[in-house]
Design a protein around this motif. Structure first.
Motif, PDB file in Angstrom:
ATOM      1  N   ALA A 265       0.821  -1.220   0.000  1.00 13.52           N
ATOM      2  CA  ALA A 265       0.000   0.000   0.000  1.00 13.52           C
ATOM      3  C   ALA A 265       0.851   1.265   0.000  1.00 13.52           C
ATOM      4  O   ALA A 265       0.457   2.294  -0.548  1.00 13.52           O
ATOM      5  N   THR A 266       2.045   1.186   0.590  1.00 15.87           N
ATOM      6  CA  THR A 266       2.878   2.383   0.717  1.00 15.87           C
ATOM      7  C   THR A 266       3.476   2.797  -0.620  1.00 15.87           C
ATOM      8  O   THR A 266       3.661   3.977  -0.880  1.00 15.87           O
ATOM      9  N   SER A 267       3.771   1.844  -1.481  1.00 18.58           N
ATOM     10  CA  SER A 267       4.333   2.233  -2.775  1.00 18.58           C
ATOM     11  C   SER A 267       3.282   2.253  -3.875  1.00 18.58           C
ATOM     12  O   SER A 267       3.378   3.052  -4.801  1.00 18.58           O
ATOM     13  N   LEU A 268       2.258   1.410  -3.792  1.00 21.47           N
ATOM     14  CA  LEU A 268       1.310   1.280  -4.911  1.00 21.47           C
ATOM     15  C   LEU A 268      -0.037   1.918  -4.617  1.00 21.47           C
ATOM     16  O   LEU A 268      -0.871   2.033  -5.516  1.00 21.47           O
ATOM     17  N   GLY A 269      -0.267   2.298  -3.376  1.00 17.37           N
ATOM     18  CA  GLY A 269      -1.578   2.848  -3.025  1.00 17.37           C
ATOM     19  C   GLY A 269      -2.445   1.756  -2.430  1.00 17.37           C
ATOM     20  O   GLY A 269      -2.363   0.590  -2.821  1.00 17.37           O
ATOM     21  N   VAL A 270      -3.301   2.127  -1.488  1.00 17.70           N
ATOM     22  CA  VAL A 270      -4.076   1.133  -0.756  1.00 17.70           C
ATOM     23  C   VAL A 270      -5.170   0.532  -1.633  1.00 17.70           C
ATOM     24  O   VAL A 270      -5.491  -0.657  -1.513  1.00 17.70           O
ATOM     25  N   GLU A 271      -5.711   1.296  -2.583  1.00 19.48           N
ATOM     26  CA  GLU A 271      -6.766   0.759  -3.457  1.00 19.48           C
ATOM     27  C   GLU A 271      -6.214  -0.411  -4.269  1.00 19.48           C
ATOM     28  O   GLU A 271      -6.865  -1.450  -4.412  1.00 19.48           O
TER      29      GLU A 271
ATOM     30  N   SER B  26       0.482  -2.048   9.625  1.00 18.41           N
ATOM     31  CA  SER B  26       0.518  -1.484  10.982  1.00 18.41           C
ATOM     32  C   SER B  26      -0.129  -0.096  10.976  1.00 18.41           C
ATOM     33  O   SER B  26      -0.427   0.454  12.024  1.00 18.41           O
ATOM     34  N   ARG B  27      -0.370   0.463   9.782  1.00 21.21           N
ATOM     35  CA  ARG B  27      -1.082   1.749   9.678  1.00 21.21           C
ATOM     36  C   ARG B  27      -2.575   1.502   9.612  1.00 21.21           C
ATOM     37  O   ARG B  27      -3.047   0.734   8.772  1.00 21.21           O
ATOM     38  N   ARG B  28      -3.321   2.189  10.485  1.00 18.85           N
ATOM     39  CA  ARG B  28      -4.779   2.034  10.469  1.00 18.85           C
ATOM     40  C   ARG B  28      -5.333   2.380   9.088  1.00 18.85           C
ATOM     41  O   ARG B  28      -6.255   1.749   8.600  1.00 18.85           O
ATOM     42  N   GLY B  29      -4.741   3.412   8.465  1.00 19.70           N
ATOM     43  CA  GLY B  29      -5.229   3.861   7.159  1.00 19.70           C
ATOM     44  C   GLY B  29      -5.023   2.829   6.063  1.00 19.70           C
ATOM     45  O   GLY B  29      -5.624   2.912   4.998  1.00 19.70           O
TER      46      GLY B  29
ATOM     47  N   PRO C 283      -9.100  -0.157   5.231  1.00 16.08           N
ATOM     48  CA  PRO C 283      -9.736  -0.455   3.933  1.00 16.08           C
ATOM     49  C   PRO C 283      -9.606  -1.919   3.518  1.00 16.08           C
ATOM     50  O   PRO C 283     -10.508  -2.460   2.874  1.00 16.08           O
TER      51      PRO C 283
ATOM     52  N   GLY D 233      10.145   0.036   9.194  1.00 13.92           N
ATOM     53  CA  GLY D 233       8.917  -0.197   8.437  1.00 13.92           C
ATOM     54  C   GLY D 233       8.292   1.108   7.991  1.00 13.92           C
ATOM     55  O   GLY D 233       7.080   1.224   7.870  1.00 13.92           O
ATOM     56  N   LEU D 234       9.114   2.114   7.739  1.00 11.48           N
ATOM     57  CA  LEU D 234       8.600   3.449   7.432  1.00 11.48           C
ATOM     58  C   LEU D 234       8.506   3.707   5.925  1.00 11.48           C
ATOM     59  O   LEU D 234       8.327   4.847   5.493  1.00 11.48           O
ATOM     60  N   GLY D 235       8.629   2.640   5.143  1.00 15.87           N
ATOM     61  CA  GLY D 235       8.362   2.764   3.704  1.00 15.87           C
ATOM     62  C   GLY D 235       9.549   3.259   2.895  1.00 15.87           C
ATOM     63  O   GLY D 235      10.543   3.752   3.424  1.00 15.87           O
TER      64      GLY D 235
ATOM     65  N   GLU E 276       1.987   6.715  12.860  1.00 13.49           N
ATOM     66  CA  GLU E 276       0.839   6.629  11.936  1.00 13.49           C
ATOM     67  C   GLU E 276       0.610   7.950  11.196  1.00 13.49           C
ATOM     68  O   GLU E 276       0.433   7.982   9.990  1.00 13.49           O
TER      69      GLU E 276
ATOM     70  N   TYR F  80       3.007   9.379   2.846  1.00 10.88           N
ATOM     71  CA  TYR F  80       2.486   8.516   1.786  1.00 10.88           C
ATOM     72  C   TYR F  80       0.978   8.709   1.676  1.00 10.88           C
ATOM     73  O   TYR F  80       0.254   8.445   2.630  1.00 10.88           O
TER      74      TYR F  80
ATOM     75  N   ARG G 260      -2.827   7.723   0.242  1.00 11.04           N
ATOM     76  CA  ARG G 260      -3.501   6.448   0.007  1.00 11.04           C
ATOM     77  C   ARG G 260      -3.360   5.977  -1.426  1.00 11.04           C
ATOM     78  O   ARG G 260      -3.349   4.789  -1.707  1.00 11.04           O
ATOM     79  N   SER G 261      -3.241   6.928  -2.355  1.00 14.97           N
ATOM     80  CA  SER G 261      -3.224   6.579  -3.772  1.00 14.97           C
ATOM     81  C   SER G 261      -1.856   6.126  -4.258  1.00 14.97           C
ATOM     82  O   SER G 261      -1.693   5.815  -5.426  1.00 14.97           O
ATOM     83  N   GLY G 262      -0.854   6.103  -3.376  1.00 13.41           N
ATOM     84  CA  GLY G 262       0.491   5.734  -3.804  1.00 13.41           C
ATOM     85  C   GLY G 262       1.339   6.959  -4.114  1.00 13.41           C
ATOM     86  O   GLY G 262       2.519   6.839  -4.395  1.00 13.41           O
TER      87      GLY G 262
END
Lengths: 300, 300
Positions: A35-41, A71-74, A78, A136-138, B185, B192, B194-196
């Motif tokens: 999700a951090t590099s590609l987005g959560v969707e 580990s991120r709620r955000g 989803p 784990g900070l991306g 968080e 980052y 959400r969309s990447g």
């Protein structure tokens, strides 16, 4: 047939396994779901597809997803919502990829894990079951010692060599196996797209394997990068262990993720640093797949 | 009235100036136009707007744009095409932002410049007028010593402090003045999307000013970052000077860009390193605006 599904959603691939009792009855592999590099969707879509294919139409009683960034709620929320909607009768559990790696090796009780795949994180659970995280900070501000960090360092040394500031000729040859980089112009076009996009984290992380190989062959520049990564990765494990109050307990430290699987010089260095910093600790690579930890947590 | 237009298109702002003879008759300021971080389409649009506003409907005889990243044909070409289309009667010249900084200080002949704004680059022109570049490889694999590099280092130290691996409390306080970072968080959500997508390079570079101030006040972590940046920036100047064959010629080295404007400790360190590596060289900050160099090149 009823199944439980475990998912390991990482920066380079996503693996979902469905089990009935102790038996694997389905599995599916998909691309990265970070999700951090590609987005959560994008991560949610990949995970849903993998779960659906692995379950093969069976009734899903429980799903546990171990996802990079969860580990991120955000990120976790989803993913949870999408699974709850798709499988309303199932127990749904979303944890970070480090938690499933720990539980794959240490089914219960306190323990420490350091994961180095595309990204990196240190994670420890204390005697009360509380999780403590280091790193784990991306890719942009963290992921020290990860495949991404090693790949990016290789790319930077190659770029410096191309413009006359470095001597990392073997790393430059390695980069040229992965991306067009005849000259400065071509390297920049490979790294930066016209639209403002840039070379994907997974493709940068893919350089790490070659950098490790060059270090093993004695290349000085590659070796410097690998030594730096080993220090960074052991610091993640040691910090997480200290935060969990396990530093004096001779903890078992699990080395997980694609970068720490085999007995490479990197693994040997990481183990040596950890065992010297944490008295009595024993560090060893994970011997099964992390998805086993997701299945174990799904069954709980 | 006929005008010539000079443009300085950088990573933090774009300045266009229209002149008739020696007199400024119009000017326009816009946001960043860095093709490497924002995409070339966005940079082209910003540059066209700035030129049009500065020219105020006058006949444009010549335009010279100095743009970050314009040493790449893939960046310079679309900027050139857009200007040729908009001003078919004008002479159009597209150069890299370092070239205009050099020509603002040294109107003719060989010279060396190091630019540190949002990005960084070393550039030298030899006696034959040929340009030689070191660095300028953009935010992901280059820009050593730049505002972006300093800002990112500050952000990484702040992140480490937040998760228990560091002691950079002043840098963490600085980061918190710029982005929400109550806890891990919240910092991750700031960095980052959400969309990447991720925190823009210009916003990361905006942390540099505060980091320089902290270093000046004696903060150890900030000082380490600034010392690293000074070494990196002086290396860019020295490498470009050597590539141009000017290392033995006691060259004049221009320090340009937002980070090297005033007499800060960073400027003093950069000057000391350059003057120690290049015998007889004299390094000094640019005393006028780089856009003067673009105007000079437009008039040629």
């Amino acid at each position: 047939m009823n199944v439980v599904v475990g998912v390991d959603a990482g920066g380079s691939k996503t693996l979902a396994v469905a089990a009935n009792g102790g038996e694997r009855v389905g599995q599916a592999e998909r691309g990265p779901a970070n999700a951090t590099s590609l987005g959560v969707e994008s991560a949610v879509g990949t995970i849903l597809e993998a779960v659906s294919e692995a379950a093969r139409g069976c009734q899903v009683d429980a799903v546990c997803v171990g996802a990079a960034g969860a580990s991120r709620r955000g990120v976790a929320y989803p993913i949870r919502q999408a699974l709850v909607k798709a499988y309303p009768a199932a127990r749904v559990r979303i944890v970070d990829d480090a938690a499933i790696a720990l539980r794959a090796a240490v089914p219960d009780g306190p323990g420490v894990v350091v994961v180095a795949g595309t990204g990196s994180v240190g994670y420890a659970e204390d005697a009360q079951g509380e999780g403590h995280r280091a790193g784990g900070l991306g890719w942009l501000i963290g992921d020290e010692g990860s495949g991404y960090a090693i790949g990016l360092a290789a790319l930077r040394e190659a770029a410096k060599t191309l413009d006359g500031r470095g001597q990392a000729h073997a790393l430059l040859a390695l980069v040229r196996e992965h991306v067009p980089a005849k000259d400065r112009e071509e390297l920049l076009s490979s790294v930066y797209a016209r639209s403002g996009a840039h070379l994907e984290t997974a493709r940068i992380a893919a350089l790490a394997e070659g950098a490790l190989r060059l270090a093993g062959e004695g290349d000085g520049c590659a070796n410097d990068i690998v030594e730096r990564a080993a220090l960074d990765l052991s610091a993640l494990a040691v910090c997480a262990a200290r935060a969990a109050g396990l530093a004096q307990d001779a903890p078992r430290v699990v080395l997980a993720g694609g970068l720490l699987r085999a007995e490479t010089p990197l693994v040997q260095l990481v183990r040596r640093h950890i065992e010297s910093d944490l008295r009595g600790a024993a560090a060893a690579p994970l011997e099964c797949e992390p998805v086993e930890g997701a299945l174990a947590l799904a069954r709980r």
